[in-house]
Design a protein around this motif. Sequence first.
Motif, mmCIF file in Angstrom:
data_model
loop_
_atom_site.group_PDB
_atom_site.id
_atom_site.type_symbol
_atom_site.label_atom_id
_atom_site.label_comp_id
_atom_site.label_asym_id
_atom_site.label_seq_id
_atom_site.Cartn_x
_atom_site.Cartn_y
_atom_site.Cartn_z
ATOM 1 N N ALA A 27 0.831 -1.201 0.000
ATOM 2 C CA ALA A 27 0.000 0.000 0.000
ATOM 3 C C ALA A 27 0.870 1.258 0.000
ATOM 4 C CB ALA A 27 -0.929 -0.005 1.210
ATOM 5 N N ASN A 28 1.917 1.257 0.801
ATOM 6 C CA ASN A 28 2.832 2.408 0.823
ATOM 7 C C ASN A 28 3.505 2.595 -0.523
ATOM 8 O OD1 ASN A 28 2.332 3.144 3.445
ATOM 9 N ND2 ASN A 28 3.984 1.896 4.281
ATOM 10 N N ARG A 29 3.924 1.497 -1.135
ATOM 11 C CA ARG A 29 4.573 1.575 -2.449
ATOM 12 C C ARG A 29 3.605 2.146 -3.487
ATOM 13 N NH1 ARG A 29 4.446 -1.517 -6.749
ATOM 14 N NH2 ARG A 29 3.316 -3.166 -5.693
ATOM 15 N N LEU A 30 2.356 1.695 -3.467
ATOM 16 C CA LEU A 30 1.376 2.207 -4.424
ATOM 17 C C LEU A 30 1.063 3.678 -4.176
ATOM 18 C CD1 LEU A 30 -1.056 -0.836 -4.606
ATOM 19 C CD2 LEU A 30 0.544 -0.055 -6.357
ATOM 20 N N ARG A 35 1.690 9.321 -5.869
ATOM 21 C CA ARG A 35 2.153 10.691 -5.621
ATOM 22 C C ARG A 35 3.158 11.127 -6.672
ATOM 23 N NH1 ARG A 35 2.449 9.450 0.093
ATOM 24 N NH2 ARG A 35 4.655 9.060 -0.219
ATOM 25 N N ARG A 36 4.102 10.215 -7.013
ATOM 26 C CA ARG A 36 5.093 10.565 -8.030
ATOM 27 C C ARG A 36 4.424 10.829 -9.375
ATOM 28 N NH1 ARG A 36 8.300 6.431 -5.643
ATOM 29 N NH2 ARG A 36 7.505 4.989 -7.203
ATOM 30 N N GLU A 37 3.444 9.994 -9.724
ATOM 31 C CA GLU A 37 2.744 10.168 -10.995
ATOM 32 C C GLU A 37 1.967 11.477 -11.014
ATOM 33 O OE1 GLU A 37 -0.887 7.991 -13.307
ATOM 34 O OE2 GLU A 37 0.593 6.713 -12.328
ATOM 35 N N ALA A 38 1.294 11.796 -9.906
ATOM 36 C CA ALA A 38 0.538 13.053 -9.828
ATOM 37 C C ALA A 38 1.480 14.250 -9.905
ATOM 38 C CB ALA A 38 -0.276 13.091 -8.541
ATOM 39 N N ALA A 39 2.609 14.162 -9.238
ATOM 40 C CA ALA A 39 3.578 15.263 -9.275
ATOM 41 C C ALA A 39 4.136 15.428 -10.676
ATOM 42 C CB ALA A 39 4.705 15.007 -8.281
ATOM 43 N N ALA A 40 4.387 14.333 -11.367
ATOM 44 C CA ALA A 40 4.915 14.415 -12.734
ATOM 45 C C ALA A 40 3.880 15.038 -13.656
ATOM 46 C CB ALA A 40 5.310 13.032 -13.222
ATOM 47 N N ARG A 41 2.613 14.638 -13.488
ATOM 48 C CA ARG A 41 1.559 15.210 -14.336
ATOM 49 C C ARG A 41 1.397 16.698 -14.069
ATOM 50 N NH1 ARG A 41 -3.062 12.779 -12.634
ATOM 51 N NH2 ARG A 41 -2.129 10.919 -11.808
ATOM 52 N N THR A 42 1.461 17.094 -12.803
ATOM 53 C CA THR A 42 1.323 18.505 -12.449
ATOM 54 C C THR A 42 2.494 19.306 -13.012
ATOM 55 O OG1 THR A 42 0.167 17.915 -10.434
ATOM 56 C CG2 THR A 42 1.092 20.117 -10.545
ATOM 57 N N ALA A 43 3.695 18.788 -12.852
ATOM 58 C CA ALA A 43 4.877 19.495 -13.351
ATOM 59 C C ALA A 43 4.826 19.585 -14.875
ATOM 60 C CB ALA A 43 6.137 18.772 -12.905
ATOM 61 N N GLU A 44 4.387 18.521 -15.517
ATOM 62 C CA GLU A 44 4.312 18.535 -16.982
ATOM 63 C C GLU A 44 3.260 19.531 -17.445
ATOM 64 O OE1 GLU A 44 2.721 15.459 -20.291
ATOM 65 O OE2 GLU A 44 4.261 14.674 -18.939
ATOM 66 N N ALA A 45 2.105 19.571 -16.797
ATOM 67 C CA ALA A 45 1.041 20.503 -17.182
ATOM 68 C C ALA A 45 1.494 21.941 -16.973
ATOM 69 C CB ALA A 45 -0.217 20.213 -16.372
ATOM 70 N N GLU A 46 2.179 22.194 -15.877
ATOM 71 C CA GLU A 46 2.650 23.556 -15.620
ATOM 72 C C GLU A 46 3.714 23.972 -16.616
ATOM 73 O OE1 GLU A 46 3.981 23.657 -11.638
ATOM 74 O OE2 GLU A 46 1.968 23.621 -10.783
ATOM 75 N N SER A 47 4.590 23.069 -16.985
ATOM 76 C CA SER A 47 5.663 23.441 -17.889
ATOM 77 C C SER A 47 5.134 23.708 -19.290
ATOM 78 C CB SER A 47 6.727 22.340 -17.926
ATOM 79 O OG SER A 47 6.209 21.186 -18.549
ATOM 80 N N HIS A 48 4.057 23.036 -19.683
ATOM 81 C CA HIS A 48 3.526 23.230 -21.026
ATOM 82 C C HIS A 48 2.485 24.347 -21.091
ATOM 83 C CE1 HIS A 48 5.655 19.907 -22.695
ATOM 84 N NE2 HIS A 48 5.150 19.052 -21.839
ATOM 85 N N SER A 49 1.868 24.670 -19.992
ATOM 86 C CA SER A 49 0.788 25.656 -20.024
ATOM 87 C C SER A 49 1.320 27.081 -20.171
ATOM 88 C CB SER A 49 -0.078 25.546 -18.778
ATOM 89 O OG SER A 49 0.697 25.838 -17.638
ATOM 90 N N HIS A 50 2.538 27.345 -19.733
ATOM 91 C CA HIS A 50 3.066 28.702 -19.788
ATOM 92 C C HIS A 50 4.131 28.876 -20.874
ATOM 93 C CE1 HIS A 50 0.850 29.572 -16.216
ATOM 94 N NE2 HIS A 50 1.410 28.555 -15.588
ATOM 95 N N ARG A 51 4.220 27.920 -21.737
ATOM 96 C CA ARG A 51 5.242 27.983 -22.770
ATOM 97 C C ARG A 51 4.794 28.943 -23.884
ATOM 98 N NH1 ARG A 51 7.260 22.427 -25.067
ATOM 99 N NH2 ARG A 51 7.926 22.317 -22.912
ATOM 100 N N ARG A 52 5.683 29.818 -24.302
ATOM 101 C CA ARG A 52 5.382 30.710 -25.427
ATOM 102 C C ARG A 52 6.086 30.203 -26.661
ATOM 103 N NH1 ARG A 52 7.075 36.454 -23.690
ATOM 104 N NH2 ARG A 52 7.766 35.637 -21.724
ATOM 105 N N ARG A 53 5.493 30.445 -27.762
ATOM 106 C CA ARG A 53 6.098 30.025 -29.019
ATOM 107 C C ARG A 53 7.181 31.033 -29.432
ATOM 108 N NH1 ARG A 53 3.008 25.955 -30.591
ATOM 109 N NH2 ARG A 53 0.777 26.023 -30.282
#
Length: 59
Positions: A27-30, A35-53
């Motif tokens: 249970a702890n491992r899962l 948490r790692r997956e959620a953090a990666a998704r959040t970091a990925e969304a933040e990095s792409h949402s503010h990107r300018r062309r």
Amino acid sequence: MFEYALHSLRHDELVARAEHERLAREANRLRRAARREAAARTAEAESHSHRRRRFARAA
């Protein structure tokens, strides 16, 4: 016979405790993986949402 009964009870108790600890570790491992997956998704969304062309898109 009494010693065998005590041994059997102790064995069953240890098996149950080991199973409980194994489930707790899983249970702890899962939870950590989620948490790692959620953090990666959040970091990925933040990095792409503010990107300018840098350049205009080609037609």
